[in-house]
Design a protein around this motif. Structure first.
Motif, PDB file in Angstrom:
ATOM      1  N   LEU A 136       0.849  -1.190   0.000  1.00 24.48           N
ATOM      2  CA  LEU A 136       0.000   0.000   0.000  1.00 24.48           C
ATOM      3  C   LEU A 136       0.885   1.240   0.000  1.00 24.48           C
ATOM      4  CD1 LEU A 136      -2.693  -0.967   2.670  1.00 24.48           C
ATOM      5  CD2 LEU A 136      -2.751  -1.367   0.206  1.00 24.48           C
ATOM      6  N   ASP A 137       0.325   2.345  -0.423  1.00 29.50           N
ATOM      7  CA  ASP A 137       1.054   3.613  -0.421  1.00 29.50           C
ATOM      8  C   ASP A 137       1.506   3.934   1.001  1.00 29.50           C
ATOM      9  OD1 ASP A 137       2.053   6.129  -0.741  1.00 29.50           O
ATOM     10  OD2 ASP A 137       0.243   7.006  -1.595  1.00 29.50           O
ATOM     11  N   ASN A 138       2.797   4.113   1.201  1.00 26.60           N
ATOM     12  CA  ASN A 138       3.324   4.331   2.553  1.00 26.60           C
ATOM     13  C   ASN A 138       4.130   5.626   2.671  1.00 26.60           C
ATOM     14  OD1 ASN A 138       5.700   3.776   1.245  1.00 26.60           O
ATOM     15  ND2 ASN A 138       6.157   1.899   2.349  1.00 26.60           N
ATOM     16  N   ARG A 139       3.845   6.605   1.835  1.00 28.97           N
ATOM     17  CA  ARG A 139       4.628   7.846   1.861  1.00 28.97           C
ATOM     18  C   ARG A 139       4.500   8.562   3.204  1.00 28.97           C
ATOM     19  NH1 ARG A 139       2.507  10.491  -3.610  1.00 28.97           N
ATOM     20  NH2 ARG A 139       0.632   9.410  -2.834  1.00 28.97           N
ATOM     21  N   LEU A 140       3.286   8.622   3.755  1.00 28.42           N
ATOM     22  CA  LEU A 140       3.111   9.275   5.056  1.00 28.42           C
ATOM     23  C   LEU A 140       3.872   8.516   6.142  1.00 28.42           C
ATOM     24  CD1 LEU A 140      -0.670  10.277   4.989  1.00 28.42           C
ATOM     25  CD2 LEU A 140       1.325  11.792   4.822  1.00 28.42           C
ATOM     26  N   SER A 141       3.834   7.209   6.082  1.00 32.57           N
ATOM     27  CA  SER A 141       4.554   6.405   7.074  1.00 32.57           C
ATOM     28  C   SER A 141       6.053   6.614   6.956  1.00 32.57           C
ATOM     29  CB  SER A 141       4.202   4.925   6.894  1.00 32.57           C
ATOM     30  OG  SER A 141       2.823   4.711   7.072  1.00 32.57           O
ATOM     31  N   GLN A 142       6.546   6.746   5.732  1.00 27.60           N
ATOM     32  CA  GLN A 142       7.976   6.992   5.532  1.00 27.60           C
ATOM     33  C   GLN A 142       8.381   8.331   6.136  1.00 27.60           C
ATOM     34  OE1 GLN A 142      10.381   5.191   4.512  1.00 27.60           O
ATOM     35  NE2 GLN A 142       9.530   3.519   3.310  1.00 27.60           N
ATOM     36  N   ARG A 143       7.544   9.353   5.945  1.00 29.19           N
ATOM     37  CA  ARG A 143       7.856  10.658   6.543  1.00 29.19           C
ATOM     38  C   ARG A 143       7.811  10.571   8.069  1.00 29.19           C
ATOM     39  NH1 ARG A 143       5.288  12.782   1.777  1.00 29.19           N
ATOM     40  NH2 ARG A 143       3.213  12.835   2.722  1.00 29.19           N
ATOM     41  N   GLY A 144       6.864   9.813   8.592  1.00 31.46           N
ATOM     42  CA  GLY A 144       6.816   9.628  10.039  1.00 31.46           C
ATOM     43  C   GLY A 144       8.062   8.944  10.561  1.00 31.46           C
ATOM     44  N   LEU A 145       8.572   7.984   9.812  1.00 27.15           N
ATOM     45  CA  LEU A 145       9.809   7.304  10.208  1.00 27.15           C
ATOM     46  C   LEU A 145      10.984   8.258  10.180  1.00 27.15           C
ATOM     47  CD1 LEU A 145      11.461   4.797  10.900  1.00 27.15           C
ATOM     48  CD2 LEU A 145      11.550   4.272   8.446  1.00 27.15           C
ATOM     49  N   GLU A 146      11.076   9.095   9.151  1.00 25.76           N
ATOM     50  CA  GLU A 146      12.177  10.060   9.064  1.00 25.76           C
ATOM     51  C   GLU A 146      12.140  11.023  10.242  1.00 25.76           C
ATOM     52  OE1 GLU A 146      11.754  11.908   5.289  1.00 25.76           O
ATOM     53  OE2 GLU A 146      12.293  10.107   4.143  1.00 25.76           O
ATOM     54  N   GLU A 147      10.953  11.527  10.567  1.00 26.76           N
ATOM     55  CA  GLU A 147      10.838  12.463  11.692  1.00 26.76           C
ATOM     56  C   GLU A 147      11.229  11.793  13.001  1.00 26.76           C
ATOM     57  OE1 GLU A 147       7.432  15.186  13.958  1.00 26.76           O
ATOM     58  OE2 GLU A 147       6.921  14.031  12.166  1.00 26.76           O
ATOM     59  N   ALA A 148      10.739  10.582  13.234  1.00 27.35           N
ATOM     60  CA  ALA A 148      11.071   9.874  14.474  1.00 27.35           C
ATOM     61  C   ALA A 148      12.561   9.562  14.545  1.00 27.35           C
ATOM     62  CB  ALA A 148      10.256   8.583  14.557  1.00 27.35           C
ATOM     63  N   THR A 149      13.165   9.246  13.412  1.00 24.05           N
ATOM     64  CA  THR A 149      14.600   8.948  13.390  1.00 24.05           C
ATOM     65  C   THR A 149      15.421  10.182  13.737  1.00 24.05           C
ATOM     66  OG1 THR A 149      14.263   7.239  11.701  1.00 24.05           O
ATOM     67  CG2 THR A 149      16.497   8.091  11.965  1.00 24.05           C
ATOM     68  N   PHE A 150      15.039  11.347  13.173  1.00 24.13           N
ATOM     69  CA  PHE A 150      15.755  12.587  13.477  1.00 24.13           C
ATOM     70  C   PHE A 150      15.632  12.941  14.966  1.00 24.13           C
ATOM     71  CE2 PHE A 150      15.119  13.923   8.835  1.00 24.13           C
ATOM     72  CZ  PHE A 150      16.387  13.483   8.497  1.00 24.13           C
ATOM     73  N   LYS A 151      14.431  12.785  15.509  1.00 25.93           N
ATOM     74  CA  LYS A 151      14.231  13.093  16.935  1.00 25.93           C
ATOM     75  C   LYS A 151      15.026  12.139  17.817  1.00 25.93           C
ATOM     76  CE  LYS A 151       9.723  15.342  16.640  1.00 25.93           C
ATOM     77  NZ  LYS A 151       8.294  15.304  17.050  1.00 25.93           N
ATOM     78  N   ALA A 152      15.131  10.912  17.416  1.00 29.55           N
ATOM     79  CA  ALA A 152      15.928   9.956  18.182  1.00 29.55           C
ATOM     80  C   ALA A 152      17.401  10.339  18.146  1.00 29.55           C
ATOM     81  CB  ALA A 152      15.732   8.547  17.623  1.00 29.55           C
ATOM     82  N   GLN A 153      17.877  10.813  17.008  1.00 26.92           N
ATOM     83  CA  GLN A 153      19.265  11.251  16.902  1.00 26.92           C
ATOM     84  C   GLN A 153      19.521  12.478  17.768  1.00 26.92           C
ATOM     85  OE1 GLN A 153      19.665  11.796  12.668  1.00 26.92           O
ATOM     86  NE2 GLN A 153      20.034   9.613  12.273  1.00 26.92           N
ATOM     87  N   ILE A 154      18.563  13.414  17.794  1.00 27.11           N
ATOM     88  CA  ILE A 154      18.705  14.607  18.638  1.00 27.11           C
ATOM     89  C   ILE A 154      18.775  14.211  20.110  1.00 27.11           C
ATOM     90  CG2 ILE A 154      17.527  16.691  19.430  1.00 27.11           C
ATOM     91  CD1 ILE A 154      16.441  16.990  16.571  1.00 27.11           C
ATOM     92  N   ALA A 155      17.877  13.301  20.518  1.00 21.62           N
ATOM     93  CA  ALA A 155      17.862  12.857  21.915  1.00 21.62           C
ATOM     94  C   ALA A 155      19.170  12.177  22.283  1.00 21.62           C
ATOM     95  CB  ALA A 155      16.683  11.913  22.139  1.00 21.62           C
ATOM     96  N   GLU A 156      19.718  11.382  21.388  1.00 25.21           N
ATOM     97  CA  GLU A 156      20.982  10.696  21.664  1.00 25.21           C
ATOM     98  C   GLU A 156      22.133  11.700  21.777  1.00 25.21           C
ATOM     99  OE1 GLU A 156      23.611   6.917  19.972  1.00 25.21           O
ATOM    100  OE2 GLU A 156      21.833   7.623  18.885  1.00 25.21           O
ATOM    101  N   THR A 157      22.112  12.722  20.905  1.00 29.21           N
ATOM    102  CA  THR A 157      23.162  13.743  20.967  1.00 29.21           C
ATOM    103  C   THR A 157      23.117  14.501  22.292  1.00 29.21           C
ATOM    104  OG1 THR A 157      23.106  14.016  18.560  1.00 29.21           O
ATOM    105  CG2 THR A 157      24.068  15.803  19.840  1.00 29.21           C
ATOM    106  N   LYS A 158      21.909  14.870  22.724  1.00 25.35           N
ATOM    107  CA  LYS A 158      21.756  15.579  23.996  1.00 25.35           C
ATOM    108  C   LYS A 158      22.196  14.714  25.167  1.00 25.35           C
ATOM    109  CE  LYS A 158      17.889  17.750  24.654  1.00 25.35           C
ATOM    110  NZ  LYS A 158      16.418  18.000  24.652  1.00 25.35           N
ATOM    111  N   ALA A 159      21.838  13.440  25.123  1.00 30.69           N
ATOM    112  CA  ALA A 159      22.185  12.549  26.232  1.00 30.69           C
ATOM    113  C   ALA A 159      23.690  12.340  26.343  1.00 30.69           C
ATOM    114  CB  ALA A 159      21.484  11.208  26.063  1.00 30.69           C
TER     115      ALA A 159
END
Length: 299
Positions: A85-108
């Motif tokens: 199925l079309d998963n473009r929105l899910s892909q964008r959600g994954l990119e956003e969550a991945t970036f936020k996880a990287q930010i949290a790891e950098t801060k920690a």
């Protein structure tokens, strides 16, 4: 022929095996078989082949069908992708969550906040020690001393806050990790996979069609294992004596001169005599196989 293999002893039961009727057709098939001019049983035992797994593979999410990767009659392996199925929105959600996880790891992992808080505390301690000595010699006022003590307490609190924020950043890593997994799950739920090795019987959605959650995308049947259903006489066998026994099923297949033999096992023998007098129902599961053209021998 169905042979129950019991160590050195073998009990041969002659029966007829067909290659198609469902349980709903079984009664009609038996009537037809009794009048058939083809191979028939020497006893009153009638057997039919059935599918063990016959699955309408559904969409797990609602959305537009993106790709269909199989066709009717195609053999598929377990977990093979059959459609998406079309998963473009899910892909964008994954990119956003991945970036936020990287930010949290950098801060920690950033020690600068704690190092700055430690430096402020050490400076406040030194300032307080100087003013305590000055106060003893009456070279500073009580108000100035209280101010230095307050600055030292503030620096203490600042260090505690910096350490707490670092701990929260580590927790945030876990939170964002869960969001990354959720985003990956959302993408995976838009991938339709074969639940087992099988044969595609129908394709019910085409690319660009809309699918609601639960809508059938393809129909897949399992062909590597089939069920043979029939009945045995209680005068010759008992459910307990045949349940779990290994069997060999001999089938005369159209287009092949010799009989083909398939191994299997009796998986269920009903402990009642609901069938045709003193007879009980038996299910055997057998191993199917393909010919040189990759076509299943039994259907």
């Amino acid at each position: 022929m169905l042979k129950l293999l019991q160590g050195l002893h073998a009990i041969a039961l002659i029966f007829f095996v067909t290659t198609g009727p469902s349980s709903a057709q079984e009664s009609e098939f038996q009537k037809r078989l009794a009048n058939s001019a083809g191979e028939t049983s020497t006893s009153e035992d009638y057997w039919v082949t059935q599918l063990i797994n016959d699955v309408d593979v559904p969409a797990q999410e609602r959305g537009q069908v993106d790709t269909v990767l199989v066709r009717e009659g195609q053999l598929v392996k377990k977990d093979e992708i059959v459609a998406t199925l079309d998963n473009r929105l899910s892909q964008r959600g994954l990119e956003e969550a991945t970036f936020k996880a990287q930010i949290a790891e950098t801060k920690a992992n950033d020690p600068s906040s704690i190092e700055e808080a430690i430096a402020r505390l050490e400076f406040a301690k030194a300032e307080l020690a100087i003013h305590e000595k000055l106060y003893q010699t009456e070279n500073t006022t009580a108000t100035e001393l209280r101010s230095k003590r307050a600055q030292k307490a503030i620096a203490d609190a600042g260090l505690s806050k910096a350490r707490m924020e670092q701990q929260l950043s580590k927790v945030e890593i876990d939170v964002e990790g869960v969001r990354v997994k959720a985003a990956n799950d959302a993408i995976e739920r838009r991938i339709i996979r074969a639940p087992f090795d099988g044969l595609v019987m129908s394709v019910d959605k085409e690319p660009k069609e809309w699918a609601n959650e639960g809508d059938k995308i393809v129909k897949i049947v399992r062909m590597d294992r089939l069920r043979i259903k029939g009945d045995l006489s209680i005068e010759q066998h008992s459910p307990n004596s045949v349940n779990g026994q290994r069997v060999e099923v001999s089938v005369k297949i159209p287009g092949i001169n010799s009989k083909q033999t398939f191994p299997g096992v009796i998986v269920f023998a009903k402990p009642d005599l609901a069938l045709r007098g003193n007879r009980f129902e038996v299910w055997a599961e057998i191993e199917n196989r393909v010919d040189e053209n990759q076509n299943w021998l039994l259907y």
